[in-house]
Design a protein around this motif. Structure first.
Motif, mmCIF file in Angstrom:
data_model
loop_
_atom_site.group_PDB
_atom_site.id
_atom_site.type_symbol
_atom_site.label_atom_id
_atom_site.label_comp_id
_atom_site.label_asym_id
_atom_site.label_seq_id
_atom_site.Cartn_x
_atom_site.Cartn_y
_atom_site.Cartn_z
ATOM 1 N N ASN A 1 35.755 9.173 -7.071
ATOM 2 C CA ASN A 1 36.505 9.172 -8.331
ATOM 3 C C ASN A 1 36.929 7.750 -8.670
ATOM 4 O O ASN A 1 37.586 7.074 -7.867
ATOM 5 C CB ASN A 1 37.729 10.083 -8.190
ATOM 6 C CG ASN A 1 38.381 10.415 -9.519
ATOM 7 O OD1 ASN A 1 38.363 9.635 -10.457
ATOM 8 N ND2 ASN A 1 38.972 11.595 -9.578
ATOM 9 N N ILE B 1 29.764 16.739 -15.564
ATOM 10 C CA ILE B 1 29.868 15.621 -14.637
ATOM 11 C C ILE B 1 28.461 15.156 -14.300
ATOM 12 O O ILE B 1 27.679 15.916 -13.707
ATOM 13 C CB ILE B 1 30.607 16.025 -13.355
ATOM 14 C CG1 ILE B 1 32.060 16.388 -13.676
ATOM 15 C CG2 ILE B 1 30.557 14.903 -12.322
ATOM 16 C CD1 ILE B 1 32.866 16.806 -12.467
ATOM 17 N N THR C 1 35.795 9.677 -14.054
ATOM 18 C CA THR C 1 34.384 9.320 -13.955
ATOM 19 C C THR C 1 34.114 9.065 -12.471
ATOM 20 O O THR C 1 35.042 8.797 -11.689
ATOM 21 C CB THR C 1 34.032 8.082 -14.784
ATOM 22 O OG1 THR C 1 34.739 6.936 -14.268
ATOM 23 C CG2 THR C 1 34.399 8.296 -16.251
#
Length: 527
Positions: free
Chosen positions: A208, A152, A213
């Motif tokens: 989010n 992430i 993503t």
């Protein structure tokens, strides 16, 4: 922290009575002793564990752990992070012991693991895992017990590492948003640094986008924080159905942010002094329906003057732990002394749980600092407290006779039902040492509710009303303890005399469900 000065300033205090001679080391655990000889109705059975954490210098001396059901069979596994160069572990209770089944799952990464959180991020019915590592933040998407690693992207400040990840749907759009607790890296870390803005590393809030993503909304949300942070917890503090944010900081004051329901948060004024706030426990200790907060600190193990660092003359700091009673509307009362928790020693992670199933939340606290030589010679016990039943002050009593204390470099307790009997068991997460586990075989009655580990269920509250006119409330709250994610199950002890009349389930989206006469000593699955 000035080891030579600490050694020089150790003092011996001797207390003599007709029956006993007590010798204690001031600076090791404080000379306080609220140890109790209360009857102990809670037997625990030790469980062998196939994992020992190894700390590598050059990284922070921490690990992380999460309770996770990897294959949806209703049995929980325990994910435990390894040190730099060490594989992570996935511990499963089999044939009376916890064995490592990580091989072939795709979960491991040789970068040092700090915090982890288990939750279904993609709403496919499988519980995923978020892991904060020395080299970044990772999402492990679960497909029937096999995981796919996905980094992430996080815009971390220079010379910093992520410590833990808290998850909540902050805007009620159905997606899991992330709050990353950030800390200065081990090479740049300087102890007792309160006022250097370069040393302090702001946290990150990630929204989010709906497709796993994320957009960094730290600045617009107002949640950057002011210091290095061990962990942060989303919890609804004012019972309005929206998750607020509590930030537990090193060398800072506790920060609380109120969710304004528009993707922004407002800081709440608190009376917190500066401290080394490390562990964070959340629970309704006084049965009024809202969530109270306990913050651990270095305690009386270290003389106060040795940790003043760069504090200014007008700044106050403390070594004591801090227990705040939630009085509603973001008003908190410090009840540390009233509950018998003043004068305690160095502590990391803390968790509330009803150990003896008597209806009162008890307290578990991990202790000992691996970088402090004294704790290599004289280890603190790790505190296990029973809360007195029927006492209006709800005093916590240190109860070593439980036999579950932990004289290792403890980081946090972890609550999980290992053997599936409905009682919550105990795992001690240790730094540079063995994981320790104990089965709970308390004889009292209980109710256990299985709350799915999903974004929609974060913050779900369950209240039990009994035939004796009492009410008990628990909430599904992730990431409490210290760099740990506890069981998603909510358990209620009822002793041997109370019977439940109904359970009221309140979800964060406003939905309410009532279960009349929920069955005793069984698990009830919440859909």
């Amino acid at each position: 922290m000035g080891t030579n000065a600490m050694l020089t300033n150790l003092k011996f205090c001797i207390s003599v009575s007709k029956l006993s001679l007590v010798i204690c080391l001031v600076g090791l655990s404080g000379c306080a002793s609220r140890t109790t000889a209360l009857p102990v109705p809670t037997p625990f059975t030790p469980v062998p564990v196939d994992f020992t954490h190894v700390w590598t210098k050059g990284t922070h001396p921490f690990t992380g752990a999460s309770v996770i059901d990897i294959d949806g069979d209703g049995t929980f596994e325990v994910f435990v992070g390894g040190g730099e160069g060490q594989r992570d572990a996935l511990l499963s209770y089999r044939d009376g012991q916890l064995v490592d089944i990580e091989q072939g799952t795709g979960l491991s990464n040789t970068s040092a693991t700090y915090g982890s959180t288990a939750i279904d991020m993609d709403a496919d019915g499988d519980t995923d895992l978020l892991v904060a590592r020395e080299n970044g933040v990772y999402l492990y998407l679960n497909d029937g017990g096999r995981f796919q690693e996905r980094p992430i992207p996080v815009n971390l400040p220079a010379d910093s590492v992520p410590f833990s990840v808290a998850v909540s749907d902050i805007d009620h759009d159905g997606d899991g948003d992330l709050y990353i607790s950030v800390f200065v890296n081990a090479k740049k870390f300087r102890s007792a640094t309160f006022n250097d803005p370069i040393h302090a590393k702001p946290n990150r809030m990630l929204l989010n986008n709906g497709d796993l993503t994320f957009t960094d909304i730290t600045e617009s949300s107002g949640t950057a924080s002011k210091q290095n942070t061990f962990l942060s917890v989303f919890v609804d503090l004012d019972s309005d159905g929206w998750q607020d944010l509590v930030v537990s900081q090193n060398t800072g004051a506790v920060e609380i942010f109120r969710n304004m329901k528009d993707r922004t948060f407002q800081p709440v004024a608190t009376t917190s002094p500066f401290g080394f706030w490390m562990g964070l426990a959340v629970g309704d200790i006084d049965h009024d329906g809202d969530q109270d907060l306990l913050f651990t600190n270095v305690g009386r193990s270290i003389p106060l003057f040795l940790t003043s660092g760069d504090l200014r003359d007008n700044q106050r700091h403390t070594h004591d732990w801090m227990l705040w009673r939630n009085d509603g509307e973001f008003r908190f009362t410090d009840v540390t002394n009233a509950h018998g928790l003043t004068g305690e020693g160095f502590a990391w992670g803390a968790v509330f749980e009803d150990l003896n199933l008597d209806g009162q939340l008890d307290l578990l606290v991990a202790q000992n600092y691996i970088k402090w030589p004294i704790h290599h010679w004289f280890k603190l016990s790790g505190r296990t407290y029973l809360q007195s039943n029927g006492n209006s002050a709800h005093t916590f009593h240190h109860t070593p006779a439980l036999g579950i204390e932990n004289r290792y470099f403890g980081q946090s307790p972890l609550i999980v039902d290992l053997d599936g009997d409905g009682r919550q068991d105990l795992v001690w997460l240790n730094i540079n040492g063995p994981i320790r586990a104990f089965l709970n075989t308390a004889p009292g009655h209980y109710l256990t509710f299985v709350v799915p580990d999903t974004v929609a269920n974060v913050g779900t509250r369950i209240s039990i009303e009994t035939d004796r006119g009492r009410s008990y409330t628990r909430a599904a709250i992730g990431s409490v303890g210290m760099l740990t994610d506890q069981t998603p199950e909510l358990s209620f002890g009822l002793g041997n005399h109370e019977r439940p009349l109904r359970a009221v389930i309140q979800r964060q989206n406003g939905q309410t469900e009532i279960i009349s006469f929920p069955p005793l000593n069984k698990k009830t699955v919440i859909n």
